[in-house]
Write a protein that holds these residues in place. Sequence first.
Motif, PDB file in Angstrom:
ATOM      1  N   TYR A 161     -36.814  32.833 -56.132  1.00  0.00           N
ATOM      2  CA  TYR A 161     -37.824  33.490 -56.939  1.00  0.00           C
ATOM      3  C   TYR A 161     -37.553  34.979 -56.905  1.00  0.00           C
ATOM      4  O   TYR A 161     -37.303  35.545 -55.849  1.00  0.00           O
ATOM      5  CB  TYR A 161     -39.224  33.203 -56.373  1.00  0.00           C
ATOM      6  N   GLY A 162     -37.562  35.612 -58.064  1.00  0.00           N
ATOM      7  CA  GLY A 162     -37.368  37.053 -58.123  1.00  0.00           C
ATOM      8  C   GLY A 162     -37.074  37.497 -59.536  1.00  0.00           C
ATOM      9  O   GLY A 162     -36.962  36.683 -60.459  1.00  0.00           O
ATOM     10  N   THR A 163     -36.952  38.795 -59.710  1.00  0.00           N
ATOM     11  CA  THR A 163     -36.600  39.325 -61.026  1.00  0.00           C
ATOM     12  C   THR A 163     -35.145  38.982 -61.310  1.00  0.00           C
ATOM     13  O   THR A 163     -34.371  38.710 -60.381  1.00  0.00           O
ATOM     14  CB  THR A 163     -36.772  40.854 -61.072  1.00  0.00           C
ATOM     15  N   PRO A 164     -34.751  38.994 -62.584  1.00  0.00           N
ATOM     16  CA  PRO A 164     -33.340  38.715 -62.887  1.00  0.00           C
ATOM     17  C   PRO A 164     -32.385  39.622 -62.110  1.00  0.00           C
ATOM     18  O   PRO A 164     -31.380  39.141 -61.578  1.00  0.00           O
ATOM     19  CB  PRO A 164     -33.253  38.961 -64.394  1.00  0.00           C
ATOM     20  N   LYS A 207     -28.284  40.291 -57.911  1.00  0.00           N
ATOM     21  CA  LYS A 207     -27.778  41.089 -56.787  1.00  0.00           C
ATOM     22  C   LYS A 207     -27.679  40.291 -55.500  1.00  0.00           C
ATOM     23  O   LYS A 207     -26.823  40.552 -54.666  1.00  0.00           O
ATOM     24  CB  LYS A 207     -28.682  42.299 -56.547  1.00  0.00           C
ATOM     25  N   ASN A 208     -28.577  39.333 -55.324  1.00  0.00           N
ATOM     26  CA  ASN A 208     -28.642  38.633 -54.039  1.00  0.00           C
ATOM     27  C   ASN A 208     -28.981  37.153 -54.226  1.00  0.00           C
ATOM     28  O   ASN A 208     -30.072  36.721 -53.869  1.00  0.00           O
ATOM     29  CB  ASN A 208     -29.679  39.319 -53.137  1.00  0.00           C
ATOM     30  N   PRO A 209     -28.050  36.365 -54.780  1.00  0.00           N
ATOM     31  CA  PRO A 209     -28.317  34.934 -54.903  1.00  0.00           C
ATOM     32  C   PRO A 209     -28.423  34.300 -53.516  1.00  0.00           C
ATOM     33  O   PRO A 209     -27.591  34.553 -52.657  1.00  0.00           O
ATOM     34  CB  PRO A 209     -27.118  34.408 -55.685  1.00  0.00           C
ATOM     35  N   LYS A 210     -29.470  33.508 -53.300  1.00  0.00           N
ATOM     36  CA  LYS A 210     -29.761  33.026 -51.951  1.00  0.00           C
ATOM     37  C   LYS A 210     -29.247  31.627 -51.643  1.00  0.00           C
ATOM     38  O   LYS A 210     -29.177  31.256 -50.484  1.00  0.00           O
ATOM     39  CB  LYS A 210     -31.262  33.089 -51.702  1.00  0.00           C
ATOM     40  N   THR A 211     -28.898  30.840 -52.653  1.00  0.00           N
ATOM     41  CA  THR A 211     -28.388  29.491 -52.395  1.00  0.00           C
ATOM     42  C   THR A 211     -27.072  29.299 -53.145  1.00  0.00           C
ATOM     43  O   THR A 211     -26.751  30.059 -54.066  1.00  0.00           O
ATOM     44  CB  THR A 211     -29.382  28.405 -52.860  1.00  0.00           C
ATOM     45  N   ASP A 212     -26.350  28.257 -52.765  1.00  0.00           N
ATOM     46  CA  ASP A 212     -25.091  27.956 -53.460  1.00  0.00           C
ATOM     47  C   ASP A 212     -25.341  27.653 -54.933  1.00  0.00           C
ATOM     48  O   ASP A 212     -24.557  28.039 -55.794  1.00  0.00           O
ATOM     49  CB  ASP A 212     -24.372  26.781 -52.802  1.00  0.00           C
ATOM     50  N   PHE A 213     -26.437  26.968 -55.240  1.00  0.00           N
ATOM     51  CA  PHE A 213     -26.781  26.659 -56.626  1.00  0.00           C
ATOM     52  C   PHE A 213     -26.945  27.943 -57.431  1.00  0.00           C
ATOM     53  O   PHE A 213     -26.370  28.087 -58.510  1.00  0.00           O
ATOM     54  CB  PHE A 213     -28.072  25.834 -56.670  1.00  0.00           C
ATOM     55  N   VAL A 214     -27.695  28.891 -56.917  1.00  0.00           N
ATOM     56  CA  VAL A 214     -27.937  30.159 -57.611  1.00  0.00           C
ATOM     57  C   VAL A 214     -26.633  30.950 -57.714  1.00  0.00           C
ATOM     58  O   VAL A 214     -26.331  31.529 -58.757  1.00  0.00           O
ATOM     59  CB  VAL A 214     -29.049  30.975 -56.923  1.00  0.00           C
ATOM     60  N   LYS A 215     -25.842  30.962 -56.664  1.00  0.00           N
ATOM     61  CA  LYS A 215     -24.556  31.661 -56.688  1.00  0.00           C
ATOM     62  C   LYS A 215     -23.660  31.122 -57.803  1.00  0.00           C
ATOM     63  O   LYS A 215     -23.016  31.894 -58.513  1.00  0.00           O
ATOM     64  CB  LYS A 215     -23.845  31.525 -55.344  1.00  0.00           C
ATOM     65  N   ARG A 216     -23.603  29.792 -57.952  1.00  0.00           N
ATOM     66  CA  ARG A 216     -22.784  29.191 -59.018  1.00  0.00           C
ATOM     67  C   ARG A 216     -23.286  29.604 -60.397  1.00  0.00           C
ATOM     68  O   ARG A 216     -22.485  29.913 -61.284  1.00  0.00           O
ATOM     69  CB  ARG A 216     -22.765  27.672 -58.885  1.00  0.00           C
ATOM     70  N   LEU A 217     -24.585  29.623 -60.602  1.00  0.00           N
ATOM     71  CA  LEU A 217     -25.135  30.042 -61.893  1.00  0.00           C
ATOM     72  C   LEU A 217     -24.824  31.497 -62.191  1.00  0.00           C
ATOM     73  O   LEU A 217     -24.440  31.844 -63.315  1.00  0.00           O
ATOM     74  CB  LEU A 217     -26.648  29.830 -61.932  1.00  0.00           C
ATOM     75  N   VAL A 218     -24.962  32.344 -61.204  1.00  0.00           N
ATOM     76  CA  VAL A 218     -24.685  33.771 -61.379  1.00  0.00           C
ATOM     77  C   VAL A 218     -23.210  33.979 -61.728  1.00  0.00           C
ATOM     78  O   VAL A 218     -22.882  34.718 -62.663  1.00  0.00           O
ATOM     79  CB  VAL A 218     -25.086  34.570 -60.117  1.00  0.00           C
TER      80      VAL A 218
END
Length: 55
Positions: A10-13, A18-29
């Motif tokens: 959860y956070g602003t775009p 700047k700080n993806p917290k999970t592997d799922f979010v990192k892959r999307l970024v």
Amino acid sequence: MLDKGEIQQYGTPSEVLKNPKTDFVKRLVERERRTCSLEDDKLGECKFSGAGKAY
């Protein structure tokens, strides 16, 4: 950011980019960065991107 109905981050775009917290979010970024080839603060301007858009 949701994955299969579970909150991943959860956070602003800009915070998520700047700080993806999970592997799922990192892959999307990383996919957004490769697809659009723009600086993070410009990803929302990419016509192929969902970054910065609320659904």
